[in-house]
Scaffold this motif. Structure first.
Motif, PDB file in Angstrom:
ATOM      1  N   UNK A 165       0.475 -12.322  -4.012  1.00 18.42           N
ATOM      2  CA  UNK A 165      -0.358 -11.171  -3.906  1.00 18.42           C
ATOM      3  C   UNK A 165      -0.986 -10.786  -2.914  1.00 18.42           C
ATOM      4  N   UNK A 166      -1.460 -11.661  -2.327  1.00 16.12           N
ATOM      5  CA  UNK A 166      -2.490 -11.270  -1.133  1.00 16.12           C
ATOM      6  C   UNK A 166      -1.602 -10.896   0.088  1.00 16.12           C
ATOM      7  N   UNK A 167      -0.551 -11.437   0.087  1.00 15.95           N
ATOM      8  CA  UNK A 167       0.413 -11.087   1.269  1.00 15.95           C
ATOM      9  C   UNK A 167       1.058  -9.423   0.876  1.00 15.95           C
ATOM     10  N   UNK A 170      -1.785  -6.916   1.521  1.00 13.14           N
ATOM     11  CA  UNK A 170      -1.979  -7.075   3.086  1.00 13.14           C
ATOM     12  C   UNK A 170      -0.794  -6.079   3.731  1.00 13.14           C
ATOM     13  N   UNK A 171       0.399  -6.533   3.357  1.00 13.40           N
ATOM     14  CA  UNK A 171       1.358  -5.646   3.935  1.00 13.40           C
ATOM     15  C   UNK A 171       1.411  -4.438   3.720  1.00 13.40           C
ATOM     16  N   UNK A 172       1.180  -4.035   2.315  1.00 18.24           N
ATOM     17  CA  UNK A 172       1.057  -2.478   2.111  1.00 18.24           C
ATOM     18  C   UNK A 172      -0.213  -2.018   2.893  1.00 18.24           C
ATOM     19  N   UNK A 177      -4.570  -9.572 -12.847  1.00 18.26           N
ATOM     20  CA  UNK A 177      -4.180  -8.213 -13.241  1.00 18.26           C
ATOM     21  C   UNK A 177      -4.671  -7.314 -12.436  1.00 18.26           C
ATOM     22  N   UNK A 178      -6.103  -7.266 -12.057  1.00 19.26           N
ATOM     23  CA  UNK A 178      -6.478  -6.189 -11.325  1.00 19.26           C
ATOM     24  C   UNK A 178      -5.799  -6.038 -10.164  1.00 19.26           C
ATOM     25  N   UNK A 204      -1.791  -3.493  -6.047  1.00 20.10           N
ATOM     26  CA  UNK A 204      -0.542  -3.760  -5.192  1.00 20.10           C
ATOM     27  C   UNK A 204       0.362  -2.460  -5.838  1.00 20.10           C
ATOM     28  N   UNK A 205       0.329  -2.261  -7.195  1.00 22.02           N
ATOM     29  CA  UNK A 205       1.298  -1.173  -7.564  1.00 22.02           C
ATOM     30  C   UNK A 205       0.686   0.253  -6.940  1.00 22.02           C
ATOM     31  N   UNK A 206      -0.638   0.386  -6.973  1.00 20.04           N
ATOM     32  CA  UNK A 206      -1.303   1.601  -6.424  1.00 20.04           C
ATOM     33  C   UNK A 206      -0.972   1.753  -5.131  1.00 20.04           C
ATOM     34  N   UNK A 207      -0.998   0.864  -4.202  1.00 21.33           N
ATOM     35  CA  UNK A 207      -0.502   1.013  -2.942  1.00 21.33           C
ATOM     36  C   UNK A 207       0.863   1.173  -2.467  1.00 21.33           C
ATOM     37  N   UNK A 208       1.672   0.354  -3.386  1.00 20.06           N
ATOM     38  CA  UNK A 208       3.027   0.690  -3.100  1.00 20.06           C
ATOM     39  C   UNK A 208       3.451   2.112  -3.499  1.00 20.06           C
TER      40      UNK A 208
END
Length: 267
Positions: A154-156, A159-161, A238-239, A244-248
């Motif tokens: 998840x961190x990757x 960070x990618x996003x 979960x947060x 991640x979804x928001x950044x995607x």
């Protein structure tokens, strides 16, 4: 070629490309090794004569320094931002509009290949050497051991996003250098890779714990050390997924706007 085969092929190609630059492999290996040795030396000096600070022992911080300096630093977004910025300057990015692929997904698959390469050539050997030299604590429990790689993955992604968003902004600002420095500075302060958030001033710690940067370094390592209960682990995972979804979504919208901007400028 179908998407199911195309994007893994991009990852494999990125992995093979890294193999061609053997000198960079050795420089990355020794650079990472020296950096983590320095971090451990600093924390050893800080803890001189002190058993623990706020319930965090020296053994905790040695393990934290090893994980944050190797596993959490296995991928650097600076290269991604520079590549996108260079593509903007040269106009090579326009080629991707002519190909049946999604540019952000292409970037993600390529960076996955680079991540795997870095893990095999730098993370594993450096971690092994440091573990044999200083010792490394095992995961706090089986539960934490299982969630550590999940938090790391998840961190990757986060960070990618973040890196992709900064890179795509170069289409609008026409430069990636300032964006790279901005993200690097923010990550140095809020990711927890250098200084764990539990040592932050109380007010700043409350804010930093809920920013997406904390999932890049602090939470994966805190989970490994068992500093989060099972309930807290599930909550913060979960947060992190929410971020991640928001950044995607943000990257997708930014790419959509950027693509139309390219079409307009290109006639």
């Amino acid at each position: 070629m179908s998407a199911a085969r195309m994007y893994p092929a991009f990852a494999a190609n990125a992995f093979q490309t890294k193999l061609a630059y053997r000198n960079q492999v050795f420089s990355s290996f020794f650079g990472e090794l020296v950096m983590v040795f320095a971090r451990i030396a600093i924390w050893t000096a800080v803890y001189a004569g002190t058993a623990s600070v706020d319930g965090i022992t020296l053994a905790d911080m040695v393990t934290y320094a090893i994980l944050a300096g190797t596993v959490m630093a296995a991928w650097n977004p600076s290269h991604l931002i520079r590549d996108i910025g260079e593509a903007v300057k040269t106009g090579d990015v326009a080629v991707f509009l002519l190909k049946p692929l999604h540019y952000p997904l292409y970037l993600f698959s390529s960076q996955c290949g680079i991540l795997v390469f870095n893990v095999l050539t730098t993370v594993i050997p450096v971690t092994a050497i440091l573990a044999l030299t200083y010792g490394i604590m095992p995961p706090a429990s089986l539960f934490h051991a299982l969630f550590f790689p999940a938090f790391w993955a998840l961190s990757f992604v986060i960070l990618f996003l973040l890196g992709a968003a900064c890179g795509l902004l170069a289409f609008w600002l026409m430069t990636a250098h300032a964006l790279e420095w901005f993200l690097t500075g923010i990550l140095s302060l809020f990711s927890g890779n250098l200084l764990p958030i539990w040592f932050f001033p109380p007010v700043l710690a409350v804010v930093a714990r809920y920013l997406p940067f904390a999932w890049i370094g602090f939470y994966p390592t805190a989970v490994y050390l068992g500093k989060l209960s099972p309930g807290e682990t599930l909550l913060f995972f979960g947060i992190g997924l929410f971020w991640a979804c928001l950044l995607a979504l943000g990257v997708a919208l930014l790419w959509s706007a950027t693509r139309h901007r390219l079409v307009v400028q290109g006639g």
